[in-house]
Design an enzyme around this catalytic site. Structure first.
Site, short mmCIF file in Angstrom:
data_model
loop_
_atom_site.label_atom_id
_atom_site.label_comp_id
_atom_site.label_asym_id
_atom_site.label_seq_id
_atom_site.Cartn_x
_atom_site.Cartn_y
_atom_site.Cartn_z
N ILE A 118 0.82 -1.20 0.00
CA ILE A 118 0.00 0.00 0.00
C ILE A 118 0.86 1.26 0.00
O ILE A 118 1.96 1.29 0.53
CB ILE A 118 -1.00 0.05 1.18
N CYS A 119 0.32 2.25 -0.63
CA CYS A 119 1.00 3.52 -0.73
C CYS A 119 0.36 4.50 0.22
O CYS A 119 -0.84 4.67 0.23
CB CYS A 119 0.87 4.02 -2.16
#
Ligand SMILES: [Zn+2]
Lengths: 194, 427
Positions: A118-119
């Site tokens: 995830i960013c």
């Protein structure tokens, strides 16, 4: 602290901080760190349950405690969306943060690296906008939570989930559902398995 | 295949002869031309050059090293051929690492160790080196394919792994320690590690390994907006390590408030990456072959064509334990270092009096003594040259404002804690 929503902030302050700064290469100190990680995770899980906000399961899947797997879920429009959750503890932990992965969402959203990592930038940007000395950084997007670790090794896995994954799910799952990128499991089984 | 094509031409010729209608001759001639083209193409199938035992300075078209060996004749490098003794590890075979690997391969480096866990994608095609037909291959495999074609003399080792994981890191460390290529070499099995990765975790892993192994390395980076970059020399104990201070970045010089950072895809340009790879390998060559000035830090701001330099001393309060050990060793070795420096200076003074060179300076070029020593010793961690900024804020606000750590829980057994969490997970 400004920039986080008040809920995240108050939850965060209730998760016990860790005192041992040690990573997987630090032998006995890592075992000590691991104990503190468990204590923090236990406290956080208990807190979530008592607040009726239970949203993840996580456990170490090797004796060294360097690989973790589990599940997380998010309720949107009264439907529960559940995802597999996994991450490795990097060798340089806690100077660098674990990269949380949701492999089932790989390729479904831009705000994720290949492999479903995830960013976090978008969600942490407000907090960091004030302190960010240069926007020309050489790192990638997940940098923000990492830099936080670099400065605060007293954060552990529980804090990463609270600071990183929880706001990510809250922001991204509704978008993914509304855009049709993910379907509720009942929808999937009725449409694809008929 | 060539034989078959030749038969075909003969068949066409006899067909042409047997035809009474001359109006068909032109189309047969066209066919013949196409077959001849095919024959030529078949002949030009790539040939691999054979290995060269010794680097020759002979100036002939067929010598792959003649232009490099000329550096020796021009007095730039004393002994270019030594390059074949060196091993360089390149961590990250992306936009910078792959180009650096190609440059070192063309320079005839002895051995290259390549590390990457990623695959080649079409999205990489805006950069140099990889080709569209390599999409789907691991970057390490694709690199070995191309590099061994370019120069079969280079010993290539590829490691498809992620150095930030515990297992990958162990393999990384043992590959650096392996001295089978040059058993007489002191220290590790490599002369230099080049970090060409694009993220903080991997840089910290390289830093950890090099601090533990007392291995000199160079770091490189290109900014997310693709318009600036930097290279940095890190000598454990002697210069700041990557954990000693927040990373230095080159300010772009544009108003940061106008920079658009929406979306998450980092930009990249083959130009900036090529420049940074070039600066990195140039510094590498100077370091290995002992010529010119090896830059401790060199930034590149492409918008203003500005190249800031500086040096940083290690931080005695560095959070990395191995860094502190190396710092201590460096201080202990000071008397020996001083003696060596004095002997070198005396030797240089002697040779300088013997030959006063460049008396007639036609172009009025003066060699400026920019007192490198002052720069090395005088730069405090806080004073930064113009155009450089620290990447991270220098204080931790959270720690001050949050509750103290919990040490109240009486349980202190890992197994019991694990079971407690399992029990919570079960319902
Ligand atoms: Zn250090």
């Amino acid at each position: 602290m400004e920039g986080w929503d008040p809920n995240t902030k108050s939850t965060l302050t209730q998760i016990p901080l860790l005192t041992t700064k040690a990573g997987p290469r630090d032998g006995a100190a890592w075992t000590q760190r691991l104990k503190e990680e468990y204590k923090a995770l236990i406290a956080y899980t208990q807190m979530n349950k008592s607040n009726d906000n239970d949203w993840f399961r996580i456990s170490a899947c090797n004796p060294e405690g360097t690989r973790w797997t589990g599940k997380c879920w998010y309720v949107h429009n009264l439907l529960k969306y559940e995802f597999d959750l996994q991450f490795d503890i990097p060798v340089t932990y806690p100077s660098t943060a674990p990269e949380i992965e949701l492999p089932q969402l790989d390729g479904k959203t831009q705000k994720m690296y290949r492999g479903g990592k995830i960013c976090l930038t978008v969600h942490f940007k407000p907090l960091w906008a004030k302190n960010w000395f240069s926007l020309n950084h050489v790192m990638k997007h997940i940098a923000i939570v990492i830099t936080y670790y670099a400065l605060c090794p007293r954060f552990g896995i529980a804090h990463a989930l609270c600071l990183g994954l929880a706001p990510w799910l809250a922001a991204e799952v509704p978008v993914l559902v509304d855009s049709g990128m993910i379907k509720h499991k009942d929808d999937v089984s009725s449409s694809s398995e008929s | 295949m060539e034989v078959e094509l030749k038969d075909m031409i003969e068949d066409l010729e006899s067909l042409k002869q047997s035809l009474s209608d001359p109006s068909l001759h032109s189309s047969i001639d066209k066919l013949r031309l196409r077959v001849e083209n095919l024959t030529n193409m078949a002949k030009s199938v790539p040939v691999r050059r054979s290995k060269v035992k010794d680097m020759s300075a002979e100036v002939v078209d067929s010598n792959p090293y003649s232009r490099l060996m000329a550096l020796q004749r021009m007095g730039i490098v004393k002994n270019y051929e030594r390059i074949r003794e060196f091993s360089v590890a390149i961590v990250g075979v992306g936009g910078v690492g792959s180009v650096a690997a190609e440059m070192l391969t063309r320079c005839g480096i002895g051995r290259l160790l390549l590390y990457d866990y990623d695959k080649v994608e079409l999205a990489n095609m805006n950069r140099l080196f990889f080709r569209p037909e390599q999409v789907g291959m691991t970057k390490t495999d694709a690199a070995v394919q191309t590099l061994s074609d370019i120069n079969p003399d280079v010993v290539l080792e590829s490691y498809t792994l992620n150095i930030t994981t515990v297992q990958g890191f162990d393999t990384f460390m043992s590959s650096l320690r392996n001295k089978s290529f040059c058993p007489s070499k002191e220290g590790t099995g490599v002369d230099l590690v080049l970090s060409c990765v694009d993220n903080y975790e991997a840089r910290m892993a390289v830093n950890q390994a090099c601090n533990e192994l007392n291995q000199t390395w160079m770091e490189s980076g290109v900014s997310e907006d693709a318009v600036s970059g930097h290279i940095q020399l890190l000598i454990p104990g002697e210069t700041a390590c990557f954990a000693c201070a927040p990373p230095l970045v080159v300010a772009s010089g544009v108003d940061e408030r106008t920079l658009k950072r929406e979306g998450v895809c980092a930009a990249s340009l083959p130009t900036t990456m090529g420049v940074v790879a070039g600066l990195l390998v140039q510094n590498t060559l100077k370091f290995l072959l002992n010529f010119g000035y090896v830059s401790p830090y060199l930034g590149y701001n492409s918008l203003k064509d500005y190249f800031p330099t500086m040096a940083m001393k290690p931080n005695p309060q560095c959070s990395n334990a191995a860094c502190l050990e190396r710092q201590e060793e460096y201080i202990l070795a000071k008397p020996a270092r001083d003696a060596a420096a004095k002997a070198k200076m005396e030797a240089e003074a002697l040779s300088a009096t013997e030959c006063q060179l460049h008396a007639d300076n036609e172009w009025n070029i003066s060699i400026v003594d920019d007192s490198e020593q002052d720069r090395m010793d005088g730069t405090s961690a806080d004073a930064l040259p113009e155009g450089l900024t620290r990447e991270l804020p220098s204080a931790d606000e959270f720690q001050k404002s949050s509750v103290p750590g919990s040490t109240d829980t009486s349980v202190d057994d890992l197994e019991i804690l694990r079971r407690q969490l399992d029990a919570l997970n079960a319902d």
